[in-house]
Design an enzyme around this catalytic site. Structure first.
Site, PDB file in Angstrom:
ATOM      1  N   LYS A 229     -10.188  -0.702  -0.460  1.00  0.00           N
ATOM      2  CA  LYS A 229      -8.652  -1.334  -0.807  1.00  0.00           C
ATOM      3  C   LYS A 229      -8.692  -1.863   1.235  1.00  0.00           C
ATOM      4  CE  LYS A 229      -5.558   2.604  -2.646  1.00  0.00           C
ATOM      5  NZ  LYS A 229      -4.998   3.907  -2.625  1.00  0.00           N
TER       6      LYS A 229
ATOM      7  N   ASP B  60       1.486   2.325  -2.500  1.00  0.00           N
ATOM      8  CA  ASP B  60       1.218   3.313  -2.330  1.00  0.00           C
ATOM      9  C   ASP B  60       2.025   3.830  -1.489  1.00  0.00           C
ATOM     10  OD1 ASP B  60      -1.484   3.932  -3.679  1.00  0.00           O
ATOM     11  OD2 ASP B  60      -2.102   4.023  -1.947  1.00  0.00           O
TER      12      ASP B  60
END
Length: 272
Positions: free
Chosen positions: A67, A102
Site C-alpha cells: 500500500k 479504505d
C-alpha cells in the site's frame, strides 16, 4: 475486448476481492475478469509496469504489503498523498491514478450500521490501515485519538497525520489502561490483541477489528460477550469496494451487494 482487473498483495490468494468484484460485474452486466496475484515486493514494479502497458487492463486493487510502495507508480489524490498509502491503481492510457478507498469505505460501513459519530477513538496499531482509520474518524467528527502501539518510536507518522488533521493525539503502549472511548479500532493481527481483548472491549462504545477470518477475533468475542456493537474487516472490505469498483469500472454497486458477496465467499471457503 475482455477487460481485466485484479488484486495484488503478498500473499493475495486469501483475498475476498475477486468474489466482490465478480459479483459486481454480474450485477451490472460487465464482461470483465478479476484475479488475485501474489507478488513479492521485489517483483512489484515489473508486475505493475507490465499491466500499465496493456490496454486491456483497467487497474488494480492493492493490499499488504504494497500500500505504501504503490505510490511510486502514479499520481495519488490528496487523501492518498496525505496518508502515504493507497489501495487502488486506476490505469489511464499508460499512466496511473492512485486512491485510498479504505477511508470512505470505513465511513460507509460505519453509517450503514447507524452508529453515532465517535468523538474519542483508540486505534491499535500505527501502520497504513491505522492512518486510514484516523482520517476516516476525523471525517466522522472525532476529536481525540489514542494510538495503542507496541513500539512508540514507529508511531511518528501516524502522530504527525493526526496533528495535521487537528486531532488531539496521544500514544500509549498496548496493554496500558485507557479511559472509555467511543470506538476501539484494531488494525494489527488478532493474536497480538488477545491478551488485551477484555479491557479493550470494556473501554469501547463500539469495537472495530480489521480482521475477519477467523471470526470472532479475541477482541470481537470480548465485545460480543459484553454486548458491545462491533464491525469487522468484512464491513471495511465491502465499504471500500464500493468506491473502488466505481473507480475501476465507472459503474455503481451497493454496499449490501459487496458485503453479501464477501460473506458468501467466506462461508464457501469455510465449508471446504
Amino acid at each position: 475486448m475482455l477487460r481485466h482487473a485484479g488484486v495484488v498483495g503478498d500473499p493475495a490468494a486469501h483475498s475476498l476481492s475477486p468474489a466482490i468484484h465478480r459479483a459486481g460485474y454480474a450485477a451490472v452486466g460487465l464482461d470483465w475478469d478479476y484475479e488475485a496475484f501474489t507478488v513479492a515486493p521485489a517483483d512489484l514494479e515489473a508486475f505493475v509496469r507490465g499491466r500499465l502497458a496493456d490496454p486491456a487492463w483497467s487497474g488494480l486493487s492493492v493490499t499488504a504489503p504494497h500500500k505504501e510502495a504503490i505510490l511510486a507508480f502514479g499520481e495519488p489524490d490528496e487523501p492518498t498523498r496525505l496518508l502515504g498509502a493507497g489501495n487502488t491503481l486506476v490505469f489511464d492510457g499508460g499512466a496511473a491514478r492512485i486512491y485510498n478507498t479504505d477511508v470512505p469505505g470505513f465511513v460507509r460501513a460505519w453509517r450503514a450500521r447507524g452508529l453515532p459519530a465517535p468523538s474519542s477513538v483508540a486505534i491499535v496499531g500505527n501502520g497504513a490501515t491505522a492512518r486510514s482509520i484516523m482520517l476516516a474518524v476525523a471525517g466522522l467528527g472525532a476529536r481525540d485519538v489514542t494510538l495503542l502501539v507496541r513500539d512508540p518510536a514507529r508511531a511518528a507518522k501516524a502522530v504527525a497525520l493526526g496533528r495535521d488533521l487537528g486531532l488531539a493525539v496521544g500514544v500509549r503502549l498496548l496493554g496500558e489502561r485507557i479511559d472509555a472511548v467511543d470506538l476501539v479500532a484494531n488494525t494489527i493481527p488478532a493474536a497480538a490483541t488477545a491478551p488485551h481483548a477484555g479491557p479493550l472491549a470494556a473501554a469501547a462504545g463500539t469495537v472495530f477489528d480489521v480482521v475477519y477470518d477467523p471470526w470472532p477475533t479475541p477482541l470481537g468475542q470480548a465485545a460480543q460477550l459484553q454486548g458491545i456493537p462491533g464491525l469487522n474487516g468484512l464491513d471495511l472490505l465491502a465499504g471500500q469496494a464500493v468506491d473502488q469498483f466505481f473507480l475501476l469500472t465507472g459503474a455503481e454497486v451497493s454496499y449490501d451487494l459487496c458485503r453479501s458477496a464477501a460473506g458468501r465467499e467466506l462461508s464457501r471457503r469455510a465449508a471446504l
